[in-house]
Design a protein around this motif. Structure first.
Motif, PDB file in Angstrom:
ATOM      1  N   GLY A  17       0.810  -1.200   0.000  1.00 22.06           N
ATOM      2  CA  GLY A  17       0.000   0.000   0.000  1.00 22.06           C
ATOM      3  C   GLY A  17       0.848   1.257   0.000  1.00 22.06           C
ATOM      4  N   VAL A  18       0.171   2.394  -0.226  1.00 22.39           N
ATOM      5  CA  VAL A  18       0.819   3.693  -0.114  1.00 22.39           C
ATOM      6  C   VAL A  18       0.639   4.129   1.328  1.00 22.39           C
ATOM      7  CG1 VAL A  18       0.852   6.073  -0.946  1.00 22.39           C
ATOM      8  CG2 VAL A  18       0.277   4.209  -2.522  1.00 22.39           C
ATOM      9  N   GLY A  19       1.673   4.012   2.124  1.00 20.29           N
ATOM     10  CA  GLY A  19       1.517   4.231   3.554  1.00 20.29           C
ATOM     11  C   GLY A  19       1.002   2.955   4.201  1.00 20.29           C
ATOM     12  N   VAL A  21      -1.361   0.089   5.648  1.00 20.61           N
ATOM     13  CA  VAL A  21      -2.682  -0.450   5.315  1.00 20.61           C
ATOM     14  C   VAL A  21      -3.216  -1.134   6.569  1.00 20.61           C
ATOM     15  CG1 VAL A  21      -3.993  -2.057   3.878  1.00 20.61           C
ATOM     16  CG2 VAL A  21      -2.090  -0.765   2.890  1.00 20.61           C
ATOM     17  N   THR A 142      -8.363  12.571   5.250  1.00 18.65           N
ATOM     18  CA  THR A 142      -7.207  13.404   5.522  1.00 18.65           C
ATOM     19  C   THR A 142      -7.558  14.441   6.582  1.00 18.65           C
ATOM     20  OG1 THR A 142      -7.858  14.698   3.594  1.00 18.65           O
ATOM     21  CG2 THR A 142      -6.070  13.128   3.297  1.00 18.65           C
ATOM     22  N   VAL A 154      -5.204  10.513   7.818  1.00 17.90           N
ATOM     23  CA  VAL A 154      -3.875  10.696   7.239  1.00 17.90           C
ATOM     24  C   VAL A 154      -3.541  12.176   7.360  1.00 17.90           C
ATOM     25  CG1 VAL A 154      -2.515  10.617   5.109  1.00 17.90           C
ATOM     26  CG2 VAL A 154      -4.155   8.789   5.618  1.00 17.90           C
ATOM     27  N   GLN A 160       1.843  16.617  -2.079  1.00 18.92           N
ATOM     28  CA  GLN A 160       1.821  15.163  -2.187  1.00 18.92           C
ATOM     29  C   GLN A 160       1.015  14.813  -3.436  1.00 18.92           C
ATOM     30  OE1 GLN A 160       0.007  13.016   1.076  1.00 18.92           O
ATOM     31  NE2 GLN A 160       0.522  11.015   0.230  1.00 18.92           N
ATOM     32  N   LEU A 164      -1.940   9.388  -5.052  1.00 19.74           N
ATOM     33  CA  LEU A 164      -1.284   8.619  -3.998  1.00 19.74           C
ATOM     34  C   LEU A 164      -1.789   9.028  -2.617  1.00 19.74           C
ATOM     35  CD1 LEU A 164       2.402   8.376  -5.288  1.00 19.74           C
ATOM     36  CD2 LEU A 164       0.419   6.953  -5.821  1.00 19.74           C
ATOM     37  N   ARG A 165      -2.112  10.306  -2.438  1.00 16.62           N
ATOM     38  CA  ARG A 165      -2.717  10.747  -1.182  1.00 16.62           C
ATOM     39  C   ARG A 165      -4.043  10.013  -0.948  1.00 16.62           C
ATOM     40  NH1 ARG A 165      -2.146  15.878   0.713  1.00 16.62           N
ATOM     41  NH2 ARG A 165      -2.099  16.825  -1.363  1.00 16.62           N
ATOM     42  N   GLU A 168      -3.511   6.508   0.014  1.00 17.01           N
ATOM     43  CA  GLU A 168      -3.103   6.383   1.413  1.00 17.01           C
ATOM     44  C   GLU A 168      -4.322   6.400   2.328  1.00 17.01           C
ATOM     45  OE1 GLU A 168       0.520   7.946   4.268  1.00 17.01           O
ATOM     46  OE2 GLU A 168      -0.070   9.166   2.539  1.00 17.01           O
ATOM     47  N   GLY A 171      -5.971   3.098   2.142  1.00 19.24           N
ATOM     48  CA  GLY A 171      -5.245   2.150   2.979  1.00 19.24           C
ATOM     49  C   GLY A 171      -5.695   2.182   4.424  1.00 19.24           C
TER      50      GLY A 171
END
Length: 381
Positions: A17-19, A21, A142, A154, A160, A164-165, A168, A171
């Motif tokens: 994952g991105v960051g 998970v 976020t 997040v 960023q 992808l943000r 995240e 995730g």
């Protein structure tokens, strides 16, 4: 790992994952995703929505979005099951608020009993309280330091990459990425290319979009006109596109190009027509704007003209099909103010000088010719 679990409110897992998970939520059958804004904004959210659908395949995914989002997902195949129109609300959807409309909207939302609500709409100062009013069992999103907290969050840092943000955030709901960037295909019932194309006997199409919401992100009309004339001289048909507000800009490009086979379609295409035009194009050239992002999502080669800061947030990740020309201007050409600072940390000066005017036409033209001459064999997954 213990620290992650404590901070994010779940059991963290190591993966691709991105960051981090985290563990998936149990018994999720209805998901709401909040993402207002324009065409590009929602395209950035598509990889996260695809990840959520893969993680919760039995769930219905509802996008809380805008009319342009509704048009997009009616014209394409996507992970979105339905679009529910956002009411006008400060920081969520611009326009005059109607308290009765807002109350009716939230009554309806709470009646749907969402299991999971996902906030992909900025740092959360306005969008997190909005999301919490949906009454979902679980919330992720976020968050800036001054925003209301959700169940799992997040940290929001402006610079960023937007897709992808969003991944995240997905995730945080236990969803591993399916794609790092948006993938779309025309809907089976989409507009036919013949309905939007003018067959004037010339060669393949190159599509140009000279617009952008922020004037500072626009390559000057004269540069687009010079590019259009060069492409026409190469034997391409050139379509200059835009919405109704960009009709005059597109006509200016066509007039200055003064070349055969250069046409303006600005204001003439609905979303289905735009998609039909895009998928027939050899190359799409544009600023950091929704139509260029749409072309990329449809798998069409693109050449993007970006201010360097926007490359971080919105640039294509690969270079086989997508080329980027970045301007490294960091100060307003008129007053010298630092333009690398984001709007809520520093004032925006009143000047609209292009920050990308220095990008050379010759270099963009070379990429158009290179991409148009490249044939790649695509393998369906």
């Amino acid at each position: 790992m213990e620290q992650l679990t404590a901070e994010f409110g779940g059991s963290a897992r190591v993966g691709t994952g991105v960051g981090p998970v985290l563990e998936k939520f149990e018994s999720v059958s209805r998901i709401a995703v909040l993402r207002g804004g324009g065409l590009g904004d929602v395209i950035f959210a598509i990889p996260a929505m695809a990840a959520l659908k893969a993680a919760y395949p039995a769930a219905t995914l509802t996008l809380l979005g805008t009319p342009v989002h509704q048009a997009l997902f009616a014209a394409t195949k996507s992970p979105v099951d339905e679009v529910c129109m956002l009411p006008h609300a400060e920081g969520v959807r611009p326009g005059e608020e109607d308290p009765a409309e807002l109350d009716a909207f939230f009554d309806d939302m709470r009646g749907r009993r969402y299991d999971l609500a996902v906030q992909l709409h900025g740092g959360g100062r306005y969008s997190n309280p909005f999301l919490l009013r949906l009454g979902a069992r679980h919330t992720v999103g976020t968050r800036t330091s001054d925003a209301a907290s959700l169940e799992r969050t997040v940290p929001y840092v402006y610079y960023q990459h937007e897709p992808l943000r969003a991944l995240e955030v997905a995730g945080m709901a236990g969803a591993f990425p399916v794609d790092l960037e948006a993938r779309l295909a025309p809907a089976d019932s989409g507009a036919s290319a013949a309905a939007v194309m003018r067959d004037d006997g010339a060669g393949p199409w190159v599509v140009l979009h000279p617009g952008a919401t922020d004037p500072r992100r626009r390559w000057p009309a004269g540069r687009f006109a010079e590019l259009a004339a060069a492409c026409a001289a190469d034997g391409f048909r050139v379509a200059v596109i835009g919405d109704e507000s960009e009709r005059a800009l597109a006509e200016q490009v066509v007039e200055q190009a003064a070349a055969a086979h250069v046409h303006s379609f600005a204001g003439d295409l609905d979303m289905g027509g735009l998609v039909a035009l895009m998928v027939r194009a050899a190359v799409v050239v544009g600023n950091d704007s929704g139509p260029r992002h749409l072309a990329q999502a449809l798998g069409v080669p693109t050449v993007g003209i970006f201010w360097a800061g926007n490359v971080i947030n919105a640039g294509a990740l690969g270079r086989s099909l997508h080329r980027i020309h970045a301007s490294w201007v960091t100060a307003c050409p008129t007053c010298g103010i630092d333009i690398t600072q984001v709007g809520w940390t520093a004032p925006r000066c009143p000047h609209d000088d292009s920050a990308v005017a220095g990008v050379a036409v010759r270099e963009v033209h070379e990429d158009v010719r290179s991409l148009a001459a490249t044939e790649l064999t695509k393998v369906d997954a």
